[in-house]
Design an enzyme around this catalytic site. Structure first.
Site, PDB file in Angstrom:
ATOM      1  N   ARG A  47      41.460  42.110  36.651  1.00  0.00           N
ATOM      2  CA  ARG A  47      42.020  42.777  35.468  1.00  0.00           C
ATOM      3  C   ARG A  47      40.943  43.513  34.682  1.00  0.00           C
ATOM      4  NH1 ARG A  47      46.402  38.669  32.809  1.00  0.00           N
ATOM      5  NH2 ARG A  47      47.352  37.902  34.724  1.00  0.00           N
ATOM      6  N   GLU A  55      53.789  46.170  36.870  1.00  0.00           N
ATOM      7  CA  GLU A  55      53.903  45.850  35.445  1.00  0.00           C
ATOM      8  C   GLU A  55      52.757  46.481  34.654  1.00  0.00           C
ATOM      9  OE1 GLU A  55      53.034  41.927  33.954  1.00  0.00           O
ATOM     10  OE2 GLU A  55      54.730  41.938  32.584  1.00  0.00           O
TER      11      GLU A  55
HETATM   12  C1  8ZB Z   1      50.536  36.857  29.719  1.00  0.00           C
HETATM   13  C2  8ZB Z   1      51.116  35.932  30.725  1.00  0.00           C
HETATM   14  C3  8ZB Z   1      50.698  34.524  30.532  1.00  0.00           C
HETATM   15  C4  8ZB Z   1      51.506  33.586  31.394  1.00  0.00           C
HETATM   16  C5  8ZB Z   1      50.918  32.512  33.316  1.00  0.00           C
HETATM   17  C6  8ZB Z   1      50.404  31.681  32.167  1.00  0.00           C
HETATM   18  C7  8ZB Z   1      51.301  32.154  31.070  1.00  0.00           C
HETATM   19  C8  8ZB Z   1      48.784  33.312  34.371  1.00  0.00           C
HETATM   20  C9  8ZB Z   1      49.024  32.559  36.385  1.00  0.00           C
HETATM   21  C10 8ZB Z   1      50.148  32.192  35.652  1.00  0.00           C
HETATM   22  C11 8ZB Z   1      51.032  31.152  37.473  1.00  0.00           C
HETATM   23  C12 8ZB Z   1      48.968  32.172  37.742  1.00  0.00           C
HETATM   24  N1  8ZB Z   1      49.966  32.673  34.407  1.00  0.00           N
HETATM   25  N2  8ZB Z   1      48.193  33.252  35.567  1.00  0.00           N
HETATM   26  N3  8ZB Z   1      51.149  31.493  36.187  1.00  0.00           N
HETATM   27  N4  8ZB Z   1      49.986  31.471  38.253  1.00  0.00           N
HETATM   28  N5  8ZB Z   1      47.937  32.502  38.516  1.00  0.00           N
HETATM   29  O1  8ZB Z   1      51.157  33.764  32.733  1.00  0.00           O
HETATM   30  O2  8ZB Z   1      50.553  30.317  32.421  1.00  0.00           O
HETATM   31  O3  8ZB Z   1      52.554  31.530  31.192  1.00  0.00           O
END
Ligand code: 8ZB
Length: 483
Positions: free
Chosen positions: A99, A170
């Site tokens: 990112r 996205e």
């Molecule tokens: C802005 C988005 C945040 C959300 C989830 C976080 C939070 C981030 C991963 C993921 C599963 C990942 N999140 N990285 N969920 N696998 N590698 O995005 O927990 O809910």
């Protein structure tokens, strides 16, 4: 109102920039646009995001999508395959190094993950796995797959993943800057996302439809619906101008059912209004609802209740897609099992609400009218500031605090607007900063906050705001003082 947007990037300028982007890292060398077009065209309909969204929209169905991403290709493929029976569309969450365009660090993460036998990155480093790795992933799964990230400069990531057969992307120049970055200027991120939108438009020009989804929830912390709606509408206009034809606009659950349903309803109608007023007719619009993006309870049963409240609001509003949280939210990257648990709980709620009457009550209509008035007031000012260029208008609006996202890290954001919950938990405006809301709207917010002050026997203050930010993880919606 004229053409309120930055003109489309010309093919000459786009193709010249494209050569630079593809030379910026070795993975770019494997990107061949023509091959990408053929790969996209060869996807079965069941693996095309735009098709699955259109079917869901036509049949009033709601698609469920988890978040998931790990460092290694095999492990990530297995994760996608494990999620497939429980969801409708797949994600690929990108790691934090990618990112930030730190591909060297991402590579070190891959190497260490291999040595450790487990993922040491918080997502899938798609650029390092390259076109070849991404093709193997797309080939190995049976559902449409989207890139989900948070990248201010996502040009190379887009080139690699779209040419490999990912069919949705996205992000946006505001929504992947303001909540995610501190020092990136809006001019830079909007310019880099114009490239991403033009790339998707370029695929459209070659007969391939790729879905684009601005990131709706922004900071996920007490964001008033009109603020995220303005970002969604502006990013939608910018994308349409670059030739994008399939858009999904989103919103993050705020917690009050009436406000959340009203927000989803108004998002759709407002977007149609602004897109059509700008002369766009030929586009497919769907909606996405994000389950609670703020702090979660540690306890898994409590977390599941938060997940279900979001599922209920989303289905009441008949959204096209829900981004599903997991009962592990408070603790970090979820396991496959936790992700499946969130999906199952959501599915149960969606099914039970889907069987019921979808008619809105008058309080939902009233709340939607308020959001509309707020959005119109800010959009009017953005158009004025931009003088025919919505990108320039929105940059100026952020500079002056006319647009202001609560709790955002970006220096480009004023951070003066302060929200607080009212006595029923709806997000209201405590301090409007420089956002030009009409007087009657401000009076309404003030009255709603006073109602709560009286009920709690305390003045509204920043303490109240802090209590609200913590409330859901502490098992309530509203941060009331201890009795
Ligand atoms: C802005 C988005 C945040 C959300 C989830 C976080 C939070 C981030 C991963 C993921 C599963 C990942 N999140 N990285 N969920 N696998 N590698 O995005 O927990 O809910």
């Amino acid at each position: 109102m004229g053409k309120p947007f930055t003109p489309r990037l010309s093919d000459d300028v786009f193709l010249a920039e494209r050569a630079e982007v593809l030379q910026s890292f070795p993975a770019g060398a494997a990107v061949d646009f023509e091959v990408g077009v053929e790969r996209q065209k060869a996807l079965p309909l069941s693996k095309k995001f735009s098709h699955v969204l259109a079917e869901a929209h036509a049949n009033q169905q709601t698609l469920l999508q988890p978040r998931a991403g790990v460092a290694l290709l095999e492990e990530h493929t297995a994760l996608m395959q494990g999620l497939t029976p429980h969801c409708d569309v797949l994600p690929t969450t990108i790691d934090a190094y990618t990112r930030l365009n730190r591909y060297g660090d991402a590579q070190a993460g891959i190497d260490k993950s291999k040595a450790a036998g487990t993922s040491l990155l918080n997502g899938f480093p798609a650029v390092n796995h390259g076109v070849e790795g991404c093709v193997r992933l797309v080939d190995a799964v049976e559902k449409p797959i989207q890139v989900r990230h948070g990248t201010p400069d996502a040009r190379l990531l887009g080139e690699v993943t779209l040419s490999a057969g990912f069919s949705s992307y996205e992000g946006g120049g505001i929504s992947y800057n303001i909540p995610y970055a501190k020092k990136v200027t809006l001019e830079d991120s909007i310019r880099h996302w114009r490239y991403c939108d033009r790339l998707v438009g370029h695929y459209e020009d070659h007969g391939v439809r790729i879905n684009r989804e601005p990131f709706g929830p922004l900071t996920g912390t007490l964001v008033p619906p009109f603020i995220s709606h303005v970002v969604a509408i502006v990013e939608g206009l910018l994308a349409l101008e670059q030739g994008v034809k399939c858009l999904t606009l989103g919103y993050g659950q705020a917690g009050n059912l009436v406000q959340d349903v009203a927000a989803m309803r108004s998002l759709r109608s407002l977007a149609d209004h602004y897109f059509k007023s700008a002369g766009f007719e030929d586009y497919a619009l769907s909606t996405v609802f994000h389950q609670w993006m703020g702090g979660f309870p540690e306890d898994e049963a409590q977390a599941t209740a938060v997940i279900c409240l979001g599922a209920m609001a989303a289905k009441k509003a008949r959204v096209t897609k829900i981004i599903v949280k997991t009962p592990h939210e408070a603790s970090g990257v979820p396991t496959l099992a936790a992700n499946i648990a969130g999906l199952k709980a959501t599915r149960q709620m969606v099914n039970m609400i889907g069987d019921q009457n979808a008619a809105d009550t008058s309080d939902i209509a009233q709340e939607a009218a308020l959001i509309e008035a707020e959005v119109h007031a800010v959009m009017r000012q953005i158009f004025q500031l931009g003088q025919g260029d919505v990108a320039r208008g929105v940059v100026a609006a952020f500079k002056q605090g006319v647009m202001d996202v609560p709790f955002a890290p970006a220096l480009a954001n004023a951070g003066k607007l302060t929200p607080v919950r009212d006595n029923f938990g709806a997000v209201r405006i405590f301090d409007v900063g420089n956002v030009p809301l009409p007087d009657d709207v401000l009076t309404f917010h003030r009255d709603k906050i006073s109602e709560r002050s009286v009920a709690e026997g305390r003045e509204a203050s920043f303490d109240m705001v802090v209590d609200d930010v913590r409330a859901i993880s502490a098992s309530k919606l509203i941060g009331r003082p201890a009795a």
